[in-house]
Design a protein around this motif. Structure first.
Motif, PDB file in Angstrom:
ATOM      1  N   ILE A 124       0.695  -1.148   0.041  1.00  0.00           N
ATOM      2  CA  ILE A 124       0.097  -0.201  -0.008  1.00  0.00           C
ATOM      3  C   ILE A 124       0.815   1.248  -0.023  1.00  0.00           C
ATOM      4  O   ILE A 124       0.190   2.386  -0.186  1.00  0.00           O
ATOM      5  N   TYR A 125       2.134   1.135   0.038  1.00  0.00           N
ATOM      6  CA  TYR A 125       2.970   2.289  -0.263  1.00  0.00           C
ATOM      7  C   TYR A 125       3.335   2.234  -1.522  1.00  0.00           C
ATOM      8  O   TYR A 125       4.538   2.198  -1.953  1.00  0.00           O
ATOM      9  N   CYS A 126       2.459   2.834  -2.311  1.00  0.00           N
ATOM     10  CA  CYS A 126       2.633   2.627  -3.798  1.00  0.00           C
ATOM     11  C   CYS A 126       1.538   3.507  -4.369  1.00  0.00           C
ATOM     12  O   CYS A 126       0.436   3.813  -3.858  1.00  0.00           O
ATOM     13  N   PHE A 127       1.580   4.139  -5.582  1.00  0.00           N
ATOM     14  CA  PHE A 127       0.417   4.812  -6.362  1.00  0.00           C
ATOM     15  C   PHE A 127      -0.656   3.463  -6.565  1.00  0.00           C
ATOM     16  O   PHE A 127      -0.389   2.589  -6.935  1.00  0.00           O
ATOM     17  N   THR A 128      -2.085   3.892  -6.419  1.00  0.00           N
ATOM     18  CA  THR A 128      -2.843   2.816  -6.714  1.00  0.00           C
ATOM     19  C   THR A 128      -3.733   3.192  -7.793  1.00  0.00           C
ATOM     20  O   THR A 128      -4.528   2.607  -8.383  1.00  0.00           O
ATOM     21  N   TRP A 129      -3.497   4.520  -8.635  1.00  0.00           N
ATOM     22  CA  TRP A 129      -4.209   4.823  -9.778  1.00  0.00           C
ATOM     23  C   TRP A 129      -3.628   4.024 -10.785  1.00  0.00           C
ATOM     24  O   TRP A 129      -4.383   4.295 -11.979  1.00  0.00           O
ATOM     25  N   ASP A 130      -2.421   3.440 -11.026  1.00  0.00           N
ATOM     26  CA  ASP A 130      -1.943   2.679 -12.071  1.00  0.00           C
ATOM     27  C   ASP A 130      -2.237   1.484 -11.896  1.00  0.00           C
ATOM     28  O   ASP A 130      -1.544   0.601 -11.280  1.00  0.00           O
ATOM     29  N   LYS A 131      -3.478   0.846 -12.203  1.00  0.00           N
ATOM     30  CA  LYS A 131      -4.149  -0.522 -11.724  1.00  0.00           C
ATOM     31  C   LYS A 131      -3.229  -1.582 -12.413  1.00  0.00           C
ATOM     32  O   LYS A 131      -2.973  -2.616 -11.488  1.00  0.00           O
ATOM     33  N   GLN A 132      -2.556  -1.424 -13.583  1.00  0.00           N
ATOM     34  CA  GLN A 132      -2.008  -2.131 -14.063  1.00  0.00           C
ATOM     35  C   GLN A 132      -0.639  -2.556 -13.175  1.00  0.00           C
ATOM     36  O   GLN A 132      -0.105  -3.673 -13.213  1.00  0.00           O
ATOM     37  N   LEU A 133       0.006  -1.534 -12.986  1.00  0.00           N
ATOM     38  CA  LEU A 133       1.294  -1.293 -12.143  1.00  0.00           C
ATOM     39  C   LEU A 133       1.068  -2.183 -10.912  1.00  0.00           C
ATOM     40  O   LEU A 133       2.113  -2.892 -10.571  1.00  0.00           O
ATOM     41  N   LEU A 134      -0.061  -1.971 -10.276  1.00  0.00           N
ATOM     42  CA  LEU A 134      -0.369  -2.757  -9.134  1.00  0.00           C
ATOM     43  C   LEU A 134      -0.017  -4.089  -9.309  1.00  0.00           C
ATOM     44  O   LEU A 134       0.556  -4.752  -8.502  1.00  0.00           O
ATOM     45  N   GLN A 135      -0.565  -4.511 -10.237  1.00  0.00           N
ATOM     46  CA  GLN A 135      -0.440  -6.101 -10.551  1.00  0.00           C
ATOM     47  C   GLN A 135       0.919  -6.420 -11.203  1.00  0.00           C
ATOM     48  O   GLN A 135       1.446  -7.380 -10.783  1.00  0.00           O
ATOM     49  N   GLU A 136       1.840  -5.668 -11.804  1.00  0.00           N
ATOM     50  CA  GLU A 136       3.037  -5.905 -12.421  1.00  0.00           C
ATOM     51  C   GLU A 136       4.072  -5.877 -11.270  1.00  0.00           C
ATOM     52  O   GLU A 136       4.763  -6.453 -11.437  1.00  0.00           O
ATOM     53  N   TRP A 137       3.961  -4.541 -10.507  1.00  0.00           N
ATOM     54  CA  TRP A 137       5.193  -4.600  -9.840  1.00  0.00           C
ATOM     55  C   TRP A 137       5.278  -5.268  -8.686  1.00  0.00           C
ATOM     56  O   TRP A 137       4.541  -5.981  -8.059  1.00  0.00           O
ATOM     57  N   GLU A 138       6.637  -5.894  -8.625  1.00  0.00           N
ATOM     58  CA  GLU A 138       6.903  -7.048  -7.136  1.00  0.00           C
ATOM     59  C   GLU A 138       7.720  -6.342  -6.508  1.00  0.00           C
ATOM     60  O   GLU A 138       8.886  -6.077  -6.715  1.00  0.00           O
ATOM     61  N   TRP A 139       7.494  -6.085  -5.337  1.00  0.00           N
ATOM     62  CA  TRP A 139       8.315  -5.441  -4.191  1.00  0.00           C
ATOM     63  C   TRP A 139       9.022  -6.725  -3.647  1.00  0.00           C
ATOM     64  O   TRP A 139       8.584  -7.771  -3.429  1.00  0.00           O
ATOM     65  N   SER A 140      10.301  -6.437  -2.976  1.00  0.00           N
ATOM     66  CA  SER A 140      11.018  -7.245  -2.719  1.00  0.00           C
ATOM     67  C   SER A 140      11.015  -7.970  -1.170  1.00  0.00           C
ATOM     68  O   SER A 140      11.036  -8.946  -0.692  1.00  0.00           O
ATOM     69  N   GLU A 141      10.358  -6.868  -0.422  1.00  0.00           N
ATOM     70  CA  GLU A 141      10.158  -6.983   1.007  1.00  0.00           C
ATOM     71  C   GLU A 141       8.866  -6.362   1.563  1.00  0.00           C
ATOM     72  O   GLU A 141       8.408  -5.492   0.778  1.00  0.00           O
ATOM     73  N   ARG A 142       8.783  -6.799   2.703  1.00  0.00           N
ATOM     74  CA  ARG A 142       7.599  -5.944   3.511  1.00  0.00           C
ATOM     75  C   ARG A 142       7.866  -4.427   3.232  1.00  0.00           C
ATOM     76  O   ARG A 142       6.914  -3.558   3.018  1.00  0.00           O
ATOM     77  N   TYR A 143       8.927  -4.001   3.609  1.00  0.00           N
ATOM     78  CA  TYR A 143       9.251  -2.437   3.707  1.00  0.00           C
ATOM     79  C   TYR A 143      10.484  -2.396   2.878  1.00  0.00           C
ATOM     80  O   TYR A 143      11.798  -2.442   3.362  1.00  0.00           O
ATOM     81  N   PRO A 144      10.373  -1.848   1.527  1.00  0.00           N
ATOM     82  CA  PRO A 144      11.487  -1.834   0.639  1.00  0.00           C
ATOM     83  C   PRO A 144      12.543  -0.825   0.986  1.00  0.00           C
ATOM     84  O   PRO A 144      12.043   0.026   1.763  1.00  0.00           O
TER      85      PRO A 144
END
Ligand SMILES: Cc1cc2nc3c(=O)[nH]c(=O)nc-3n(C[C@H](O)[C@H](O)[C@H](O)COP(=O)(O)OP(=O)(O)OC[C@H]3O[C@@H](n4cnc5c(N)ncnc54)[C@H](O)[C@@H]3O)c2cc1C
Length: 538
Positions: free
Chosen positions: A63-83
């Protein structure tokens, strides 16, 4: 930037989360001609400037990211709980590229002044590159925590070693190996940096003014099944955080802690402690924010944990917070912070028991009449929060009145997004909005979307100026203070209360409730739906 045009529909100051999304919304949704001015050499804001060891977000990455780019929400992989900071910066660089943002951003350019011209109804904006541009709208996306606070320590210029502030860390970092290092400050940044620096330094000395209540971060890889489940249900997640109290999936326990048995509350405290992150702070018993006795029960739990972790009872006592309620300062998240004070190469100098810093000398620091020698001093002394970067814009509104003078006694805003007497100025996550008391991307997106809707409305209805009325502003300021005065927040010498900087007028800077960011959003939407109540449109 090759474009030499000097007239824009909107000038946005800052290219962090806020400025990036503001540019995207005004340019790509409304088709406006926008110029962003950014003091740094690239986008990222907080995540460009704060490169100290251990720098990472404390909000969960999903949830520490943009939520307006719906596709990016699906694509982006965070490496950790708190990057960590480099990963968040990489994410923001990716967003900038994906949406072609940089072509409208002028980097290495600090806005040094702006005046509203009452005849042309345009803002005249000056920069340190010598340029001047005009714009119908001026949008301050300057960040809440971007104006570095370096207290005026006597003698700093005589120090022969290296020194830096955590928010202006050199590119490429500092090699602490084999060095005698001082860290000044024990806020959220220091709590992240101290364990990392202690691993490298020969000797680390921490100078503490106020002990903090730290709770475990519990960082690590997120279970891939959980990541998958969240992605499959992102829409629901986004709706929930928008409607929540703090912009997180955290909810208060619907019962006063004072109505629990010792066994019951110990079980709940253990559960939150084990969950890690802001759960202990923001998903606790709500009466802890209002009632000193309730608060004491939560505080006592943390104090027991500190005493259990820190082996030397004298050091443990110095690390036990005193004189203010738990949760009334920014919650630091701990990864080996308390354990670090068990190391042989770490020393804690506490202002209350050992004496405060008197002077920086040629060879180190004198505190409590004692000389300490250092090769490197790291100042983790925080920020002139919220009002600092706005005042630094040297704004002049109607009749040449300055924001600096208008806010001499503390900030006065309407909804934290506008200031009476300053037409067509918007402040993203400005003072007296939920801002720093929320998961900030949620509040940033809300302000950006509200401002975009407002400008769209003005264009559709042929209005050229909008400004908060002094009456609406007075009512909002009274409301902000009335709410916070019911809590324990006002009793702390926190940066929320403007108390971290000598001489800063004591005032609560964000907005707290009564229904959190969800309620605030509904209020803003209602105001817009009622024809921008409390604003004068012309
Ligand atoms: C170490 C640290 C950790 C944090 N962790 C979290 C977290 O876990 N969760 C959370 O919600 N928030 C966190 N925050 C708050 C964080 O600031 C916000 O989450 C978010 O990054 C703010 O984005 P922004 O664009 O509003 O401001 P910023 O990122 O601060 O960007 C503002 C930009 O404006 C520029 N600027 C300012 N004044 C001028 C000027 N006069 N001219 C030109 N440019 C100017 C600055 O250079 C800066 O790049 C953290 C802050 C810090 C410092």
């Amino acid at each position: 930037m090759a474009d030499t045009t000097s007239q824009f529909d909107a000038v946005v100051v800052g290219a962090g989360f806020s400025g990036m999304y503001m540019l995207k919304a005004l340019r790509d949704r409304l088709g406006l001609k926008v110029r962003v001015c950014e003091a740094g050499e690239t986008i990222g804001g907080t995540w460009y400037w704060n490169r100290y060891p251990g720098a990472r977000c404390d909000s969960d990455s999903y949830i520490y990211c943009f939520t307006w780019d719906k596709q990016l929400l699906q694509e982006w992989e965070w490496s950790e709980r708190y990057p960590e900071q480099p990963e968040i910066l990489r994410y923001l660089e990716h967003v900038a590229q994906r949406h072609d943002l940089k072509r409208d951003i002028q980097f290495d350019t600090r806005v040094t002044g702006a005046e509203f011209d009452e005849v042309t109804r345009l803002w005249r904006v000056r920069t340190d590159t010598g340029g001047e541009v005009t714009a119908s709208f001026l949008i301050a996306a300057v960040g809440s925590l971007s104006d570095t606070n370096l207290p005026p320590f006597k003698g700093l210029n005589q120090f022969k070693g290296k020194w830096c502030h955590t928010s202006r860390f050199p590119q490429g970092g500092i090699d602490f190996t084999g060095k005698r290092v001082a860290v000044v400050g024990t806020g959220a940044t220091a709590v992240q940096a101290i364990p990392e620096i202690a691993q490298q330094a020969k000797q680390l000395t921490v100078f503490q003014r106020t002990a903090n209540y730290c709770v475990p971060a519990r960082n690590g890889k997120v279970d891939p099944e959980l990541v998958k489940a969240r992605k499959a249900a992102y829409e629901g997640v986004v709706e929930r955080i928008k409607d929540s109290f703090f912009g997180f999936e955290h909810y208060f326990i619907p019962k006063p802690v004072l109505a629990t048995t010792p066994e019951e509350r110990e079980r709940e405290f253990d559960r939150m402690w084990d969950a890690g992150g802001f759960a202990f702070w923001l998903a606790n018993y709500q009466d802890m924010f209002f009632d000193q006795k309730a608060n004491d029960l939560c505080a006592d739990y943390i104090k027991r944990k500190i005493r259990k972790t820190v082996k030397d009872p004298v050091v443990a006592e110095k690390l036990i917070p005193k004189g203010y309620a738990y949760g009334t300062k920014r919650q630091p998240l701990d990864t080996n912070y308390y354990e670090t004070f068990n190391k042989d190469n770490v020393l804690l100098v506490d202002a209350n028991t050992d004496g405060g810093i008197e002077e920086i000398t040629a060879t180190g620091i004198r505190a409590g009449g004692k000389e300490y020698e250092f090769d490197i001093i790291v100042f983790a002394t925080g920020f002139d929060a919220m009002t600092g970067p706005l005042k630094a814009l040297n704004l002049k509104g109607r009749g040449g009145r300055t924001l600096d003078r208008q806010w001499a006694g503390g900030p006065h805003t309407y909804l934290g997004v506008a200031v009476a007497g300053f037409p067509n100025l918007f402040t993203i996550t400005g003072p007296q909005s939920p801002s720093v008391l929320s998961n900030m991307p949620v509040s940033i997106e809300q302000h950006v979307e509200w401002i975009t809707d407002c400008i769209e409305h003005m264009r559709k209805t042929g209005k050229t100026t909008i400004e908060a009325t002094p009456e609406a502003q007075d009512q909002w300021v009274a409301h902000v203070n009335e709410i916070v005065n019911q809590t324990l927040m006002t009793g702390a010498n926190s940066w929320y209360m403007s108390a971290n900087i000598a001489g800063k007028p004591r005032a609560f800077l964000p907005y707290l409730g009564p229904e959190g960011v969800g309620g605030y959003r509904r209020k803003c939407d209602e105001i817009a739906a009622n024809g921008y109540q409390g604003f004068a449109l012309a």
